[in-house]
Design a protein around this motif. Structure first.
Motif, PDB file in Angstrom:
ATOM      1  N   THR A  26      35.295  36.969  36.968  1.00  0.00           N
ATOM      2  CA  THR A  26      34.862  37.496  38.256  1.00  0.00           C
ATOM      3  C   THR A  26      34.550  36.373  39.229  1.00  0.00           C
ATOM      4  O   THR A  26      34.982  36.403  40.390  1.00  0.00           O
ATOM      5  CB  THR A  26      33.613  38.390  38.079  1.00  0.00           C
ATOM      6  OG1 THR A  26      33.926  39.434  37.158  1.00  0.00           O
ATOM      7  CG2 THR A  26      33.155  38.981  39.398  1.00  0.00           C
ATOM      8  N   SER A  29      37.021  36.437  42.437  1.00  0.00           N
ATOM      9  CA  SER A  29      36.506  37.169  43.594  1.00  0.00           C
ATOM     10  C   SER A  29      36.302  36.218  44.768  1.00  0.00           C
ATOM     11  O   SER A  29      36.414  35.005  44.626  1.00  0.00           O
ATOM     12  CB  SER A  29      35.182  37.855  43.240  1.00  0.00           C
ATOM     13  OG  SER A  29      34.140  36.910  43.157  1.00  0.00           O
ATOM     14  N   LEU A  43      28.303  38.569  44.382  1.00  0.00           N
ATOM     15  CA  LEU A  43      29.204  39.714  44.507  1.00  0.00           C
ATOM     16  C   LEU A  43      28.438  41.016  44.344  1.00  0.00           C
ATOM     17  O   LEU A  43      28.653  41.971  45.104  1.00  0.00           O
ATOM     18  CB  LEU A  43      30.338  39.622  43.489  1.00  0.00           C
ATOM     19  CG  LEU A  43      31.422  40.686  43.618  1.00  0.00           C
ATOM     20  CD1 LEU A  43      32.123  40.591  44.975  1.00  0.00           C
ATOM     21  CD2 LEU A  43      32.429  40.549  42.489  1.00  0.00           C
ATOM     22  N   PHE A  57      37.236  47.305  43.342  1.00  0.00           N
ATOM     23  CA  PHE A  57      37.343  46.012  42.670  1.00  0.00           C
ATOM     24  C   PHE A  57      38.180  46.076  41.404  1.00  0.00           C
ATOM     25  O   PHE A  57      38.348  47.123  40.791  1.00  0.00           O
ATOM     26  CB  PHE A  57      35.946  45.470  42.331  1.00  0.00           C
ATOM     27  CG  PHE A  57      35.265  44.836  43.508  1.00  0.00           C
ATOM     28  CD1 PHE A  57      35.640  43.581  43.952  1.00  0.00           C
ATOM     29  CD2 PHE A  57      34.278  45.515  44.183  1.00  0.00           C
ATOM     30  CE1 PHE A  57      35.024  43.005  45.041  1.00  0.00           C
ATOM     31  CE2 PHE A  57      33.649  44.945  45.272  1.00  0.00           C
ATOM     32  CZ  PHE A  57      34.025  43.689  45.705  1.00  0.00           C
TER      33      PHE A  57
END
Length: 131
Positions: free
Chosen positions: A55, A59, A67, A81
């Protein structure tokens, strides 16, 4: 993230962790470079660490905590997501010369401690964490 840097990050975490954790180090695509589950770490922590690192690498945020804060309270945002993303604290992106080169994910302790260990591992590897 090089293999040598990943091994340094893992060694640092092994020496610094106050309890059993798992650590995953990934490249800038979120692919595992190296990972380890300490003796006594719950088996699910290795997958959690991998997802946290993935992640943070993939991201637009610099950490899983950032996040999670970004999407807090927005079901629409959350549903859009990558299903492999984790919003548990402990995943931190690693930078070199301003470029994201990978990430470290730590799992097994409370989120703030996992994150602290990930930041320290990145620094030990000679990289920069931006949380």
């Amino acid at each position: 993230m090089t293999h040598a840097q990943a091994l340094v990050a893992i060694r640092d975490t092994l020496e610094a962790a106050p309890g059993p954790v798992s650590i995953a180090v990934v490249d800038d695509h979120g692919e595992v470079v190296a990972c380890l589950a300490m003796d006594g770490a719950a088996r699910d922590t290795l997958e959690n660490a991998r997802r946290k690192a993935y992640t943070a690498a993939r991201s637009d945020a610099t950490s899983t905590r950032a996040l999670a804060e970004k999407v807090q309270g927005s079901p629409t945002e959350l549903s859009s997501f990558d299903p492999g993303f984790s919003f548990f604290h402990g995943g931190v992106a690693a930078f070199s010369d301003g470029r994201r080169v990978g990430a470290v994910g730590v799992s097994g302790l409370p989120g703030a401690e996992d994150e602290r260990l990930a930041v320290a591992a990145i620094a030990a590897a000679g990289l920069e964490a931006r949380i």
